[in-house]
Design a protein around this motif. Sequence first.
Motif, PDB file in Angstrom:
ATOM      1  N   ILE A  56       0.827  -1.205   0.000  1.00 44.92           N
ATOM      2  CA  ILE A  56       0.000   0.000   0.000  1.00 44.92           C
ATOM      3  C   ILE A  56       0.864   1.258   0.000  1.00 44.92           C
ATOM      4  CG2 ILE A  56      -1.664   1.330   1.365  1.00 44.92           C
ATOM      5  CD1 ILE A  56      -2.843  -1.349   2.278  1.00 44.92           C
ATOM      6  N   SER A  57       1.958   1.220   0.742  1.00 40.70           N
ATOM      7  CA  SER A  57       2.836   2.391   0.841  1.00 40.70           C
ATOM      8  C   SER A  57       3.398   2.802  -0.511  1.00 40.70           C
ATOM      9  CB  SER A  57       3.987   2.104   1.813  1.00 40.70           C
ATOM     10  OG  SER A  57       3.502   1.924   3.122  1.00 40.70           O
ATOM     11  N   LYS A  58       3.532   1.858  -1.412  1.00 39.70           N
ATOM     12  CA  LYS A  58       4.056   2.174  -2.746  1.00 39.70           C
ATOM     13  C   LYS A  58       3.146   3.121  -3.507  1.00 39.70           C
ATOM     14  CE  LYS A  58       6.543  -2.217  -3.273  1.00 39.70           C
ATOM     15  NZ  LYS A  58       6.615  -3.508  -4.018  1.00 39.70           N
ATOM     16  N   GLU A  59       1.882   3.188  -3.083  1.00 39.94           N
ATOM     17  CA  GLU A  59       0.942   4.089  -3.739  1.00 39.94           C
ATOM     18  C   GLU A  59       0.933   5.475  -3.114  1.00 39.94           C
ATOM     19  OE1 GLU A  59      -0.320   3.078  -6.464  1.00 39.94           O
ATOM     20  OE2 GLU A  59       0.454   1.033  -6.154  1.00 39.94           O
ATOM     21  N   PHE A  60       1.757   5.688  -2.081  1.00 47.35           N
ATOM     22  CA  PHE A  60       1.771   6.962  -1.370  1.00 47.35           C
ATOM     23  C   PHE A  60       3.145   7.621  -1.414  1.00 47.35           C
ATOM     24  CE2 PHE A  60      -2.006   4.924   0.051  1.00 47.35           C
ATOM     25  CZ  PHE A  60      -2.901   5.948   0.302  1.00 47.35           C
ATOM     26  N   THR A  61       3.839   7.438  -2.522  1.00 47.84           N
ATOM     27  CA  THR A  61       5.107   8.136  -2.716  1.00 47.84           C
ATOM     28  C   THR A  61       4.825   9.600  -3.044  1.00 47.84           C
ATOM     29  OG1 THR A  61       5.162   7.655  -5.085  1.00 47.84           O
ATOM     30  CG2 THR A  61       6.161   6.022  -3.607  1.00 47.84           C
ATOM     31  N   VAL A  62       5.828  10.431  -2.857  1.00 50.43           N
ATOM     32  CA  VAL A  62       5.683  11.860  -3.172  1.00 50.43           C
ATOM     33  C   VAL A  62       5.297  12.050  -4.630  1.00 50.43           C
ATOM     34  CG1 VAL A  62       6.907  14.048  -3.346  1.00 50.43           C
ATOM     35  CG2 VAL A  62       7.288  12.570  -1.363  1.00 50.43           C
ATOM     36  N   GLU A  63       5.919  11.265  -5.497  1.00 47.02           N
ATOM     37  CA  GLU A  63       5.638  11.383  -6.923  1.00 47.02           C
ATOM     38  C   GLU A  63       4.173  11.083  -7.234  1.00 47.02           C
ATOM     39  OE1 GLU A  63       7.193   9.502 -11.203  1.00 47.02           O
ATOM     40  OE2 GLU A  63       7.917   8.688  -9.286  1.00 47.02           O
ATOM     41  N   LYS A  64       3.632  10.025  -6.634  1.00 41.40           N
ATOM     42  CA  LYS A  64       2.250   9.649  -6.932  1.00 41.40           C
ATOM     43  C   LYS A  64       1.251  10.619  -6.294  1.00 41.40           C
ATOM     44  CE  LYS A  64       3.170   4.790  -7.853  1.00 41.40           C
ATOM     45  NZ  LYS A  64       2.887   3.374  -7.537  1.00 41.40           N
ATOM     46  N   ILE A  65       1.563  11.129  -5.117  1.00 40.67           N
ATOM     47  CA  ILE A  65       0.687  12.119  -4.490  1.00 40.67           C
ATOM     48  C   ILE A  65       0.705  13.417  -5.289  1.00 40.67           C
ATOM     49  CG2 ILE A  65       0.351  13.557  -2.443  1.00 40.67           C
ATOM     50  CD1 ILE A  65       1.286  11.201  -0.755  1.00 40.67           C
ATOM     51  N   ASN A  66       1.871  13.800  -5.798  1.00 42.72           N
ATOM     52  CA  ASN A  66       1.963  15.001  -6.629  1.00 42.72           C
ATOM     53  C   ASN A  66       1.134  14.848  -7.901  1.00 42.72           C
ATOM     54  OD1 ASN A  66       3.604  16.426  -4.886  1.00 42.72           O
ATOM     55  ND2 ASN A  66       5.519  15.833  -5.892  1.00 42.72           N
ATOM     56  N   LYS A  86      -6.462   5.832  -5.632  1.00 40.86           N
ATOM     57  CA  LYS A  86      -5.650   4.614  -5.668  1.00 40.86           C
ATOM     58  C   LYS A  86      -6.371   3.423  -5.041  1.00 40.86           C
ATOM     59  CE  LYS A  86      -1.901   6.101  -7.673  1.00 40.86           C
ATOM     60  NZ  LYS A  86      -1.376   5.447  -8.900  1.00 40.86           N
ATOM     61  N   GLN A  87      -7.672   3.518  -4.874  1.00 37.86           N
ATOM     62  CA  GLN A  87      -8.391   2.453  -4.177  1.00 37.86           C
ATOM     63  C   GLN A  87      -8.292   1.111  -4.887  1.00 37.86           C
ATOM     64  OE1 GLN A  87     -12.884   2.658  -4.348  1.00 37.86           O
ATOM     65  NE2 GLN A  87     -12.460   4.686  -5.202  1.00 37.86           N
ATOM     66  N   ASP A  88      -8.259   1.091  -6.212  1.00 40.13           N
ATOM     67  CA  ASP A  88      -8.153  -0.180  -6.931  1.00 40.13           C
ATOM     68  C   ASP A  88      -6.813  -0.851  -6.645  1.00 40.13           C
ATOM     69  OD1 ASP A  88     -10.669   0.106  -8.016  1.00 40.13           O
ATOM     70  OD2 ASP A  88      -9.944   0.966  -9.898  1.00 40.13           O
ATOM     71  N   GLU A  89      -5.756  -0.050  -6.607  1.00 42.00           N
ATOM     72  CA  GLU A  89      -4.433  -0.602  -6.290  1.00 42.00           C
ATOM     73  C   GLU A  89      -4.374  -1.101  -4.848  1.00 42.00           C
ATOM     74  OE1 GLU A  89      -3.822   2.322  -9.665  1.00 42.00           O
ATOM     75  OE2 GLU A  89      -5.035   2.198  -7.842  1.00 42.00           O
ATOM     76  N   ILE A  90      -4.998  -0.346  -3.939  1.00 40.51           N
ATOM     77  CA  ILE A  90      -5.036  -0.760  -2.529  1.00 40.51           C
ATOM     78  C   ILE A  90      -5.813  -2.060  -2.380  1.00 40.51           C
ATOM     79  CG2 ILE A  90      -5.910  -0.140  -0.242  1.00 40.51           C
ATOM     80  CD1 ILE A  90      -5.367   2.803  -1.006  1.00 40.51           C
ATOM     81  N   VAL A  91      -6.950  -2.146  -3.055  1.00 37.72           N
ATOM     82  CA  VAL A  91      -7.760  -3.367  -3.010  1.00 37.72           C
ATOM     83  C   VAL A  91      -6.980  -4.552  -3.573  1.00 37.72           C
ATOM     84  CG1 VAL A  91      -9.768  -4.500  -4.035  1.00 37.72           C
ATOM     85  CG2 VAL A  91     -10.009  -2.253  -2.969  1.00 37.72           C
ATOM     86  N   ILE A 123     -13.660   0.465   2.108  1.00 35.39           N
ATOM     87  CA  ILE A 123     -12.950   1.408   1.239  1.00 35.39           C
ATOM     88  C   ILE A 123     -13.908   2.034   0.238  1.00 35.39           C
ATOM     89  CG2 ILE A 123     -11.184   1.609  -0.554  1.00 35.39           C
ATOM     90  CD1 ILE A 123      -9.643  -0.605   0.885  1.00 35.39           C
ATOM     91  N   ARG A 124     -14.727   1.202  -0.401  1.00 31.47           N
ATOM     92  CA  ARG A 124     -15.657   1.711  -1.407  1.00 31.47           C
ATOM     93  C   ARG A 124     -16.653   2.691  -0.776  1.00 31.47           C
ATOM     94  NH1 ARG A 124     -12.415   0.299  -5.485  1.00 31.47           N
ATOM     95  NH2 ARG A 124     -12.382  -1.952  -5.903  1.00 31.47           N
ATOM     96  N   ALA A 125     -17.134   2.370   0.413  1.00 31.94           N
ATOM     97  CA  ALA A 125     -18.098   3.252   1.077  1.00 31.94           C
ATOM     98  C   ALA A 125     -17.469   4.597   1.433  1.00 31.94           C
ATOM     99  CB  ALA A 125     -18.648   2.579   2.332  1.00 31.94           C
TER     100      ALA A 125
END
Length: 233
Positions: A56-66, A86-91, A123-125
């Motif tokens: 999950i942390s891989k989806e919260f890099t500075v680059e992706k948040i930017n 990024k919910q699909d990636e988290i799921v 997450i979906r809710a």
Amino acid sequence: MATSIHLIFIGTILVIPTLILATTTEAPNSLEAEFHEFFECRSRSNKRRDLLHECISKEFTVEKINATMALHNETKYMLSKHTCRKQDEIVQCIRESVDELKTFSNKSVTMVPFVGGLVEESIRALCDNDAELLSVFMNEDQSTCFSNVWSECRSSLGGADDFSEVAICDYPLPEEDNLDQKFICQRFLDFMECSEAKFDKCSEEMKVAATRIISKWKYETSCSKYLDNDPKN
């Protein structure tokens, strides 16, 4: 992401019933072996939890948040909007964990997919309508108040947030193991209702959001068939 972690990936340290073990001068070898298997299972599940967090942390890099920030004109609710973007990636990270964890024990075959499904539904809710509810719970202005309410209501969970015990690993004393779907659903409902009652001290917006999440939990998730949803009660 602390607030969403509270609602989705929460976990605590398991309290082993040492008083039960202390009542016998010498535990049977079979019981010792079963407790050893339980701890082994718990250790493996903790390692898999760490892998989940890494995924999950891989989806919260500075680059992706930017990249998410570039899509919006305001930044107040950026973290919640990014989480939902990024919910699909988290799921997918969750599903990979479920596929592995459901092989850990007899219990996990049924309980891990059930808990995984609840996580996805949560997450979906929270992400419906452009992260409307998640933005309320992740409001930085209310983070201290939210944390205080969390601490005050945490006991209402009664161990239901310890997924290693309630969903992943077979407990060595079956007569002490009453942790099933109804237990999980009811305990999280108790926690949310406790929070709803205390969110007055935070904001009306947060209290309303909690009321909506409770309704979704009771009527729109897999828990609906395990809860008493009689409007008269």
